[in-house]
Design an enzyme around this catalytic site. Structure first.
Site, short mmCIF file in Angstrom:
data_model
loop_
_atom_site.label_atom_id
_atom_site.label_comp_id
_atom_site.label_asym_id
_atom_site.label_seq_id
_atom_site.Cartn_x
_atom_site.Cartn_y
_atom_site.Cartn_z
N HIS A 97 15.38 7.92 -5.26
CA HIS A 97 16.71 7.52 -5.74
C HIS A 97 17.72 8.66 -5.68
CE1 HIS A 97 15.00 3.79 -7.02
NE2 HIS A 97 14.24 4.35 -7.95
N ASP A 227 4.69 0.69 -8.67
CA ASP A 227 5.24 -0.31 -9.58
C ASP A 227 5.37 -1.65 -8.87
OD1 ASP A 227 7.20 0.69 -7.94
OD2 ASP A 227 8.51 1.39 -9.54
#
Length: 625
Positions: A97, A227
């Site tokens: 990110h 995830d």
């Protein structure tokens, strides 16, 4: 010179000082318990030198971030110099990110983006593939390379029509890159939760792998966020940990096997640890377990696949035949927006946290506990590769020469083989050869031998024999030419033209053969190399050999015509775990081949739903121009 058969693990206990590093500890401890730790080459990373500024505000995080990016760069050094064949960096904080001038989503430095630039600058990599299977979109990586045609960035991510973090319009399927980089950014948005193994494999077979093979990377990075695995409270997906081992395997024949996996997200300690272990075991070359029975991808996943293929058809030759964009909106859009407006919120799945890899506050509402079976142990047979060869042919290094007949053949079995598979004029040596073949298959069935190769006088006779053995019990009785188990693939260019078109053959392998193989779940993969060199380039044969070892727990048997002795060493090398040579960037497949393959796919997809590339009500009966 062959690359060393070594897998590197980059890890440093110093990184456990970062507050989210409990995820690192469970991953590393799980690797040790699984037995993988003894096979890895452990490298403690250096700190690197990326300047004195602390983007996250604490010296502790900055110190760990330097270790994380330093570990990733050291992994690149070792892989690109051939010191190791592949590896994984267990690092924290994550990176995908982070952007040019700001930390984001608890990512400080963009580890993989920096490493990709480093590989190009310091190791001469001309084309780099980044595969991001984290459940969040790695917008930082996309921003870095959206105008760069030398880096192909692929990401699937939970999106839900922009209702899930990072809530960006440019995370959708139609953000394909800009300028010279148009087509080199591939987004597959998940517009609902609950995606499972079939959905993940469908995206690999019908979107990622065709584009990746056409691109022809020199190096592959995996932004390995788990995830996206079952049980994760952030992702809410249903893919089991073992599927990440299969996804890793499917990438390992690209770029001459140069694969660098770098840890990103993951919040469920159990599925995180299991998924890391599955990935590392595959990098080590351990046999993949049978995947759970697969169905077809769900309608929402098919809509995402359809959208990604249609928007990229003008950029990639392998997708020229893809269906045109469907005219309506996705089936989940109105449902999603309706659910969001009924209670004035975006619902529990859409909150997404304040950042992709942020430490989450305890949920106020207790969620239902999700239970899934623990992945089966990776049991490596005592013998990896056994060869049935004439005495005049040398056995390659690392392989075992196999001869069951030397221990005293069964007279009844020998008589059966002569009666059913040989002519009266065939000598005793041919009977003994067939006896050795059946014995080799039985040893594979007992998992005493993983794979093998046989040099035989007649590959047709040997194949007929082996498809009648107990290990091949998954081969159903044929019902004629229209049986779903009979799949003839005809390509335009044959031996007279110097071999099949490479791109056409890979189109058949990736879009037909692999989905069929994974859905069928065979007990044995039988590869037959006919005489005369009709396979065109030898590296195509090796690609096929490498890719199909992900099936049947690695039980692969290659049958080679006895005059093709030159192919024994290279095939055995691939069976031993060496990556197949890269095919390089692929040209366009033959239009006639593409049309024939598409007609075959459409005919078969009812029985084999993993072949689907569009939602059922959108499926076209004809190939688009």
């Amino acid at each position: 010179m062959k690359m060393m058969m070594v897998t590197a693990l980059l890890y440093d206990e110093e990184m456990t000082k970062y507050k989210l590093l409990w995820r690192l500890l469970v991953s590393y401890e799980a690797l040790e318990r699984s037995g993988a730790g003894g096979s890895l080459r452990l490298h403690p990373p250096g700190t690197g030198g990326l300047g004195p500024r602390d983007p996250a505000g604490t010296q502790n995080i900055y110190h760990c971030a330097k270790l994380a990016v330093g570990a990733t760069l050291q992994l690149v050094d070792r892989v690109m110099t051939g010191n190791v064949r592949n590896g994984m960096a267990l690092v924290r904080p994550p990176g995908h990110h982070s952007q040019h001038s700001a930390a984001n989503g608890f990512c400080v430095f963009n580890n993989v983006a920096i490493a990709a630039q480093y590989a190009k600058k310091h190791h001469g990599a001309k084309r780099v593939l980044i595969v991001d299977w984290d459940v969040h979109h790695g917008q930082g990586v996309q921003y870095c390379f959206e105008e760069d045609p030398s880096v192909l960035y692929f990401s699937w991510h939970r999106y839900e029509h922009q209702n899930f973090w990072p809530n960006l319009r440019e995370s959708d399927f139609d953000s394909v890159g800009r300028g010279k980089g148009a087509g080199f950014n591939v987004n597959v948005p998940w517009n609902q939760v609950g995606m499972d193994n079939s959905d993940y494999l469908a995206v690999f077979f019908h979107v990622l792998l065709p584009i990746a093979y056409e691109f022809g990377p020199d190096l592959v990075f995996i932004c390995a966020g788990f995830d996206s695995a079952i049980g994760d409270p952030e992702g809410h997906m249903c893919a089991t940990p073992d599927i990440f081992g299969h996804l890793t395997h499917l990438l390992m024949n690209l770029a001459d096997g140069r694969v660098c996996a770098v840890l990103e997200g993951g919040y469920n300690l159990t599925s995180l640890a299991q998924s890391v272990c599955q990935t590392v075991h595959t990098l080590l070359g351990d046999p993949s377990p049978h995947p759970a029975p697969l169905g077809g991808p769900c309608q929402s996943a098919l809509e995402s696949v359809h959208s990604a293929r249609s928007v990229h058809k003008k950029h990639w030759s392998c997708l020229k035949h893809a269906a045109a964009p469907f005219p309506g909106e996705p089936s989940t859009k109105h449902c999603r927006l309706g659910a969001a407006t009924q209670d004035g919120s975006q619902g529990p799945q859409s909150t997404g946290g304040g950042g992709g890899d942020a430490q989450k506050e305890p949920e106020k509402k207790e969620e239902e506990e999700i239970v899934w079976p623990e992945p089966l142990p990776r049991v490596a047979p005592p013998i990896r590769t056994a060869l049935v060869l004439p005495d005049t042919v040398a056995c390659p290094d690392g392989c075992a020469r196999f001869s069951a007949a030397a221990e005293g053949p069964d007279p009844l079995e020998m008589a059966r083989l002569r009666t059913n598979f040989l002519k009266e004029s065939d000598d005793e040596a041919r009977v003994t050869l067939l006896y050795n073949l059946t014995a080799l298959v039985r040893q594979m069935e007992k998992n005493e031998i993983r794979n093998g190769l046989a040099l035989v006088p007649d590959v047709s006779t040997a194949a007929a024999l082996l498809t009648s053995t107990s290990l091949s019990k998954r081969l159903e009785p044929r019902e004629g030419a229209q049986s779903k188990y009979y799949v003839p693939i005809t390509l335009k260019k044959g031996c007279g033209d110097g071999g099949w078109n490479t791109a056409s053959l890979m189109q058949a392998v990736l879009g037909l053969l692999l989905p069929l193989g994974y859905q069928h779940r065979p007990g044995l993969v039988l590869l037959v190399r006919p005489p005369g060199g009709c396979q065109a380039r030898g590296d195509l044969w090796l690609q096929l050999t490498g890719l199909l070892q992900g099936l049947a727990r690695g039980h692969t048997l290659a049958l080679v015509q006895e005059k093709e002795t030159a192919s024994v060493d290279v095939t055995a090398s691939c069976l031993l775990g060496h990556a197949a040579p890269s095919l390089g960037p692929l040209a366009a497949p033959e239009p006639e081949d593409v049309e024939g393959l598409e007609r075959l796919r459409l005919r078969l997809q009812t029985d084999w739903p993993l072949l689907q590339t569009t939602a059922p009500d959108k499926t076209r009966s004809n190939v688009d121009d």
